[in-house]
Design a protein around this motif. Sequence first.
Motif, PDB file in Angstrom:
ATOM      1  N   LEU A 238       0.772  -1.287   0.125  1.00 13.97           N
ATOM      2  CA  LEU A 238      -0.032  -0.016   0.093  1.00 13.97           C
ATOM      3  C   LEU A 238       0.812   1.275   0.019  1.00 13.97           C
ATOM      4  O   LEU A 238       0.436   2.282  -0.538  1.00 13.97           O
ATOM      5  N   ARG A 239       1.773   1.339   0.606  1.00  8.94           N
ATOM      6  CA  ARG A 239       2.794   2.234   0.701  1.00  8.94           C
ATOM      7  C   ARG A 239       3.433   2.846  -0.811  1.00  8.94           C
ATOM      8  O   ARG A 239       3.536   4.179  -0.930  1.00  8.94           O
ATOM      9  N   LEU A 240       3.508   1.796  -1.611  1.00  4.98           N
ATOM     10  CA  LEU A 240       4.038   2.214  -2.924  1.00  4.98           C
ATOM     11  C   LEU A 240       2.684   2.611  -3.872  1.00  4.98           C
ATOM     12  O   LEU A 240       2.928   3.112  -5.064  1.00  4.98           O
ATOM     13  N   ALA A 241       1.450   2.585  -3.490  1.00  3.99           N
ATOM     14  CA  ALA A 241       0.506   2.848  -4.350  1.00  3.99           C
ATOM     15  C   ALA A 241       0.205   4.379  -4.523  1.00  3.99           C
ATOM     16  O   ALA A 241       0.516   4.986  -3.561  1.00  3.99           O
ATOM     17  N   PRO A 242      -0.262   4.670  -5.484  1.00  3.88           N
ATOM     18  CA  PRO A 242      -0.719   6.111  -5.756  1.00  3.88           C
ATOM     19  C   PRO A 242      -1.798   6.576  -4.847  1.00  3.88           C
ATOM     20  O   PRO A 242      -2.362   5.704  -4.135  1.00  3.88           O
ATOM     21  N   PRO A 243      -1.970   7.773  -4.436  1.00  3.28           N
ATOM     22  CA  PRO A 243      -3.134   7.844  -3.305  1.00  3.28           C
ATOM     23  C   PRO A 243      -4.490   7.596  -3.606  1.00  3.28           C
ATOM     24  O   PRO A 243      -5.099   7.180  -2.740  1.00  3.28           O
TER      25      PRO A 243
END
Length: 76
Positions: A37-42
């Motif tokens: 989730l940290r690498l996903a766009p907002p």
Amino acid sequence: MLVDNYGIQKFHYYLYGRKFKVISDHKPLKYKHKKNLRLAPPRPRSMLMGIYQYDYEIEHVPGKYMVMPDKFRRQG
């Protein structure tokens, strides 16, 4: 784009605590929900956070085999 948050949250009473399957004709969706989730766009991150608490799996079915949903979607 991602899993229909509205539908999952609307049926929260029936889905929470149970394993369920989301059937989609969007093939990349099968792999997007497994990423960090940290690498996903907002925007996708917020959508994924809304359904993070559920136990689900995503199954890809090509659109040509999903006859009824396609028929309902195309009616105007």
